[in-house]
Design a protein around this motif. Structure first.
Motif, short mmCIF file in Angstrom:
data_model
loop_
_atom_site.label_atom_id
_atom_site.label_comp_id
_atom_site.label_asym_id
_atom_site.label_seq_id
_atom_site.Cartn_x
_atom_site.Cartn_y
_atom_site.Cartn_z
N VAL A 143 9.14 -19.07 17.81
CA VAL A 143 8.39 -19.61 16.90
C VAL A 143 9.38 -19.74 15.67
O VAL A 143 8.71 -20.40 14.71
N ASP A 144 10.23 -19.23 15.54
CA ASP A 144 11.12 -19.28 14.31
C ASP A 144 11.96 -20.73 14.24
O ASP A 144 12.64 -21.10 13.21
N ARG A 145 11.88 -21.41 15.60
CA ARG A 145 12.76 -22.57 15.60
C ARG A 145 12.00 -23.65 14.93
O ARG A 145 10.75 -23.81 15.14
N GLU A 146 12.58 -24.70 14.62
CA GLU A 146 12.13 -25.67 13.52
C GLU A 146 11.09 -26.54 14.83
O GLU A 146 10.02 -27.11 14.55
N ALA A 147 11.93 -26.86 15.70
CA ALA A 147 11.28 -27.50 17.25
C ALA A 147 11.86 -26.90 18.11
O ALA A 147 13.01 -26.45 18.37
#
Length: 182
Positions: A143-147
């Motif tokens: 969930v920390d990933r931009e996409a």
């Protein structure tokens, strides 16, 4: 639809291309309201596996998330979870996931059962649209990933969602340490 990290592929608005999604995935995106944040891109089904996909398109393993389906029994009741972890990691099935399910032994669901229960193709299973009785456990790094690139329910395409949008999907539980380094 713009996802800068994936400029090498033609990411289309998922709401305009339901034919690139399994019906359960399309229905899940619609019902959750996440359809407007979702992208999808077509691929050769031979490139559906993560290692092949990242090699073919030059993505990092951190750009993709794998969804593994595990289960175990407690008191005669089968408990199932879709576990989502970065492709650069491995789900901690024997400790963290097993503890979350509160079962004595956790193992991967058989391909046949996972496909039958989800209505998705093996190699395309994703947490969006899994049966409502399943838990959805997502490693916090996802969930920390931009996409993030996920399965679309079919092998001929991939789903792209902001990590924060996946966290908003109904039933998602964010778990610290769900995965270990590969």
């Amino acid at each position: 639809m713009t996802f800068p990290a994936f400029s090498g592929v033609d990411v289309l608005a998922a709401e305009d291309h339901p034919e690139l999604l399994a019906s359960a995935v399309s229905d899940g995106l619609q019902a959750s309201g996440l359809i407007t944040q979702a992208g999808v891109f077509a691929i050769d089904p031979e490139h559906a596996d993560t290692e092949t996909l990242t090699s073919q398109f030059g993505f990092s393993l951190d750009d993709s998330a794998n969804c593994v389906v595990i289960g175990g029994k407690r008191g005669g009741e089968q408990r199932v979870a879709a576990c989502v972890v970065l492709a650069s990691t491995r789900a901690d099935v024997n400790k963290t996931a097993k503890g979350m399910l509160d079962v004595r032994k956790a193992s991967f669901l058989s391909t046949e059962q996972a496909v039958a229960d989800t209505g998705m193709e093996f190699g395309g299973i994703t947490p969006i649209g899994v049966p409502a009785v399943w838990r959805i456990l997502v490693d916090s790094r996802v969930v920390d990933r931009e996409a993030i690139i996920l399965g679309s329910g079919v092998r001929r395409s991939k789903l792209v969602l902001p990590g924060s949008a996946l966290a908003e999907y109904p039933g998602v539980e964010i778990v610290e340490g769900l995965a270990n380094p590969a």
